[in-house]
Motif scaffolding. Structure first.
Motif, PDB file in Angstrom:
ATOM      1  N   UNK A  51      18.576  78.760  42.607  1.00  0.00           N
ATOM      2  CA  UNK A  51      18.664  78.685  44.139  1.00  0.00           C
ATOM      3  C   UNK A  51      19.897  79.026  44.489  1.00  0.00           C
ATOM      4  N   UNK A  52      20.216  80.052  44.973  1.00  0.00           N
ATOM      5  CA  UNK A  52      21.508  80.656  45.340  1.00  0.00           C
ATOM      6  C   UNK A  52      21.967  80.111  46.782  1.00  0.00           C
ATOM      7  N   UNK A  53      23.187  79.734  46.907  1.00  0.00           N
ATOM      8  CA  UNK A  53      23.907  79.451  48.326  1.00  0.00           C
ATOM      9  C   UNK A  53      23.567  80.685  49.260  1.00  0.00           C
ATOM     10  N   UNK A  54      23.643  80.182  50.473  1.00  0.00           N
ATOM     11  CA  UNK A  54      23.524  81.495  51.541  1.00  0.00           C
ATOM     12  C   UNK A  54      25.063  81.976  51.525  1.00  0.00           C
ATOM     13  N   UNK A  55      25.804  80.865  51.717  1.00  0.00           N
ATOM     14  CA  UNK A  55      27.020  81.233  52.089  1.00  0.00           C
ATOM     15  C   UNK A  55      28.069  80.832  50.824  1.00  0.00           C
ATOM     16  N   UNK A  56      28.930  81.418  50.273  1.00  0.00           N
ATOM     17  CA  UNK A  56      29.932  80.907  49.215  1.00  0.00           C
ATOM     18  C   UNK A  56      31.038  80.583  49.982  1.00  0.00           C
ATOM     19  N   UNK A  57      31.624  81.072  50.950  1.00  0.00           N
ATOM     20  CA  UNK A  57      32.959  80.404  51.605  1.00  0.00           C
ATOM     21  C   UNK A  57      33.457  80.845  52.712  1.00  0.00           C
ATOM     22  N   UNK A  58      34.276  80.120  53.374  1.00  0.00           N
ATOM     23  CA  UNK A  58      34.870  80.584  54.714  1.00  0.00           C
ATOM     24  C   UNK A  58      36.166  80.932  54.530  1.00  0.00           C
ATOM     25  N   UNK A  59      36.670  82.064  54.712  1.00  0.00           N
ATOM     26  CA  UNK A  59      37.998  82.605  54.813  1.00  0.00           C
ATOM     27  C   UNK A  59      38.354  82.648  56.081  1.00  0.00           C
ATOM     28  N   UNK A  60      39.653  82.609  56.248  1.00  0.00           N
ATOM     29  CA  UNK A  60      40.159  82.868  57.828  1.00  0.00           C
ATOM     30  C   UNK A  60      41.841  83.282  57.625  1.00  0.00           C
ATOM     31  N   UNK A  61      42.000  83.867  58.513  1.00  0.00           N
ATOM     32  CA  UNK A  61      43.517  84.641  58.730  1.00  0.00           C
ATOM     33  C   UNK A  61      44.283  84.201  59.970  1.00  0.00           C
ATOM     34  N   UNK A  62      45.278  83.795  59.838  1.00  0.00           N
ATOM     35  CA  UNK A  62      46.073  83.387  61.054  1.00  0.00           C
ATOM     36  C   UNK A  62      47.107  84.748  61.566  1.00  0.00           C
ATOM     37  N   UNK A  63      46.999  85.802  60.723  1.00  0.00           N
ATOM     38  CA  UNK A  63      47.753  86.846  60.784  1.00  0.00           C
ATOM     39  C   UNK A  63      47.122  88.036  61.524  1.00  0.00           C
ATOM     40  N   UNK A  64      46.942  87.544  62.841  1.00  0.00           N
ATOM     41  CA  UNK A  64      45.839  88.544  63.616  1.00  0.00           C
ATOM     42  C   UNK A  64      46.411  88.698  65.147  1.00  0.00           C
TER      43      UNK A  64
END
Lengths: 408, 408
Positions: free
Chosen positions: A252-265
């Motif tokens: 059973x694989x997870x749909x989502x592995x992780x959430x990344x974010x970037x403030x340098x935008x």
């Protein structure tokens, strides 16, 4: 019995006591009957010390000589770690880059590995020795000393693992693995046991700075199982591997592995551009010529034969990009140029997206429920990124982490 | 235009400012149209810093790894000096020992140079570059990093000069040349313009510690003109060369080149030894077995079928030697064993002795005039040594310096 390549960074070998700790870690694997090859960085602080001396002499130090200078850093570490292993009763032998040899091209300060001859190393591990290799360095076709540039020691370890056909490449860092998101933002963030190369590349490039992108690419190319783990704490870390292996291991694989974010935008808009073929190039060409990297791009066609064009750049570059865009606007007869550096990018990454629909709509609904406006959207096969107002970053990441049950 | 090999020691390259001074010195020779190859040591203090780290890990650090560790010292210097030369507009290129290559045997921490391939260096100087070579280090037949041991950088320079067929090998030190005697004892002591290899070897081994004996032997063997000069002051220093060249240059050769002395002497006597063949071996064999070096030896035949035997050793060894001698005396039935560590040795050195008689008698008369008793005498082809009471050292050296007009 397995052949394991381990890599320890500058902090892990930052003083004699830590070098002895590393020797203990290596010894444990040797005790378990494994063959161990270790790649090490310079002791932390050493590269800065050497660079400072060079800069006292030349503002832009000669690159060939810079490589001669900096490679002494890892050479010191390999000698000391080999001594530490010997002192504990584990026969060890050190190799510099040229001794292995790790053959690179001739581009000083950022050479690329071309070929590694593993014969000597395999002979030594075959004789029961731990082999300690200087990371970050190699030898050019002309016999000059080269360095691999940023993250070079990771690359050395992965390239060694590929050349030696090692069972696993372990990268020891100051974190104990890859997390579903930044634990400083979401305290319930979970360490991932496994993740694919592609997911890791999306997470790494988006700011989860655990591994250098280059070494993950390398591992992916040669299908080297890569494990990130802590040099200070115990634990299995995170195994980075190909999708195929992943599927074998996990039903059973997870749909989502992780959430990344970037403030340098930062976001730039040029509005009311007369809509003609080639307009995108006319707008982005000068930006690219100024060595500014453009990330997300959106073009909205207007009703009056004009178009609005929006793109994001790194915050450092926003002022320069704004000036360039202003000049372009004058030339093209555009109506207005706007910039906004109070935005952030949030990306959900998961190979599960390939086979599951509905992830995007769950993401959008979650953000809508929190009254967070989505300003831009971008997608790849395994990633959805949104640009939102900066002040909503924590709320958005926390809500998404909950919605996709990443803490489970 | 000449090809010159220069060597700068650790003090001369001890910090960035001094490295830049060395670059200035090198530049001056380049400006004069000479081709320059430079051999350098590690920055002063660096070898101690590295050794201290190794000893924190192992009491007796693994010798192979010690060589890996210590050779980083010169590698740092060659990079920095090359940068300093480039910064001044003099193209330069650095080579480590293995890059030259300087091929040695496999004896770690005290390897011997077996062969130097000068091809790469000659190519580079031919293209107008200054070549900066790491002293003290080489590569073994197995491709391991080796070091040459004490005075290794001098040896590197001389060996390079021999391999490159250089016109001169210049050793920069903290003294401005070789003196007729120690200026702290005789203020009128004069710097010698020239001296032969043989004389230098006698003076060096007797305590005028300007050059390592090994490098002088090397220079003599390959007939490399060797010049000792100061890295801090201007001046031509002292040229050390073969006797033949010497004769060509100087019509009127001085009889005596210099007066050396050593305070590190002690005298041992074994009296009333039954005089049989092999008695010298029976006395000195056990001393030698204890790794004690014997310098001067005198045997006096007595009238009663016994003999008295006197020899000198280093002061450190006198107690051990005395015990050994006592045991020998018991075995051989000798009458008495005596020791005296209040003696010194004074040696007059000069190739002129070969062709001039009367030097010994002038020496003895000079000492007699001062009421200085001579306890032992030893001679070689170019040296006369006497052992006298310690308190007469300064008076003796000063009187001899005057008598032979060495200040003229």
């Amino acid at each position: 019995m397995a052949l394991i390549v381990q890599k320890y960074g500058g902090t892990s070998v930052g003083n004699i006591e830590r070098i002895q700790n590393v020797a203990n870690k290596v010894a444990k694997y040797a005790d378990d009957g494994h063959q161990v090859v270790v790649a090490v960085s310079a002791m932390s602080g050493e590269t800065n010390r050497l660079t400072a001396m060079a800069k006292e002499i030349q503002d832009r130090p000669n690159k060939r000589e810079m490589d001669v200078l900096l490679t002494t850093g890892e050479q010191v570490t390999i000698a000391l770690l080999s001594m530490a292993l010997e002192a504990k009763g584990y026969p060890a032998v050190s190799y510099t880059g040229w001794q292995v040899p790790i053959k690179t091209n001739e581009v000083h300060t950022k050479a690329r590995i071309e070929r590694i001859d593993g014969t000597k190393i395999l002979q030594q591990v075959g004789q029961g020795k731990v082999v300690v290799v200087a990371g970050f360095q190699g030898i050019s076709p002309d016999g000059d000393i080269t360095t691999l540039g940023r993250g070079g020691s990771d690359t050395t370890a992965v390239a060694l693992a590929a050349a030696l056909n090692a069972d696993e490449c372990q990268i020891y860092t100051d974190v104990d693995g890859v997390y579903t998101t930044d634990p400083r933002v979401v305290p319930q963030a979970k360490r991932l046991d496994t993740i694919t190369y592609d997911e890791m590349l999306e997470l790494a490039s988006l700011g989860a700075k655990v591994l250098q992108i280059r070494s993950v690419e390398f591992a992916s190319k040669y299908n080297v199982p890569l494990r990130v783990l802590s040099s200070m704490q115990e634990g299995g870390g995170t195994l980075i591997t190909s999708e195929d292996k992943f599927k074998d291991n996990e039903m059973e694989k997870p749909l989502i592995s992780g959430i990344a974010f970037s403030r340098d935008e930062a976001k730039l808009m040029i509005l009311g551009v007369p809509d003609k073929p080639g307009v995108a190039f006319q707008i982005l060409g000068p930006i690219s010529d100024a060595n500014i990297e453009v990330d997300m791009i959106i073009q909205n066609q207007g009703v009056d034969g004009t178009t609005d064009f929006t793109f994001t750049v790194s915050r450092n570059d926003v002022d320069t990009a704004f000036e360039i865009l202003q000049a372009t606007a004058d030339k093209l007869g555009a109506r207005e140029v706007l910039s906004d550096d109070t935005i952030v990018k949030i990306s959900m990454v998961g190979v599960g997206m390939k086979s599951h629909s509905g992830i995007a709509s769950t993401m959008f609904k979650t953000l809508a429920d929190q009254n967070i406006n989505i300003q831009m959207i971008g997608t790849t096969e395994i990633k959805i990124s949104v640009v939102i107002e900066e002040s909503f970053l924590e709320l958005a990441v926390q809500s998404l982490h909950d919605a996709f049950e990443l803490d489970k």
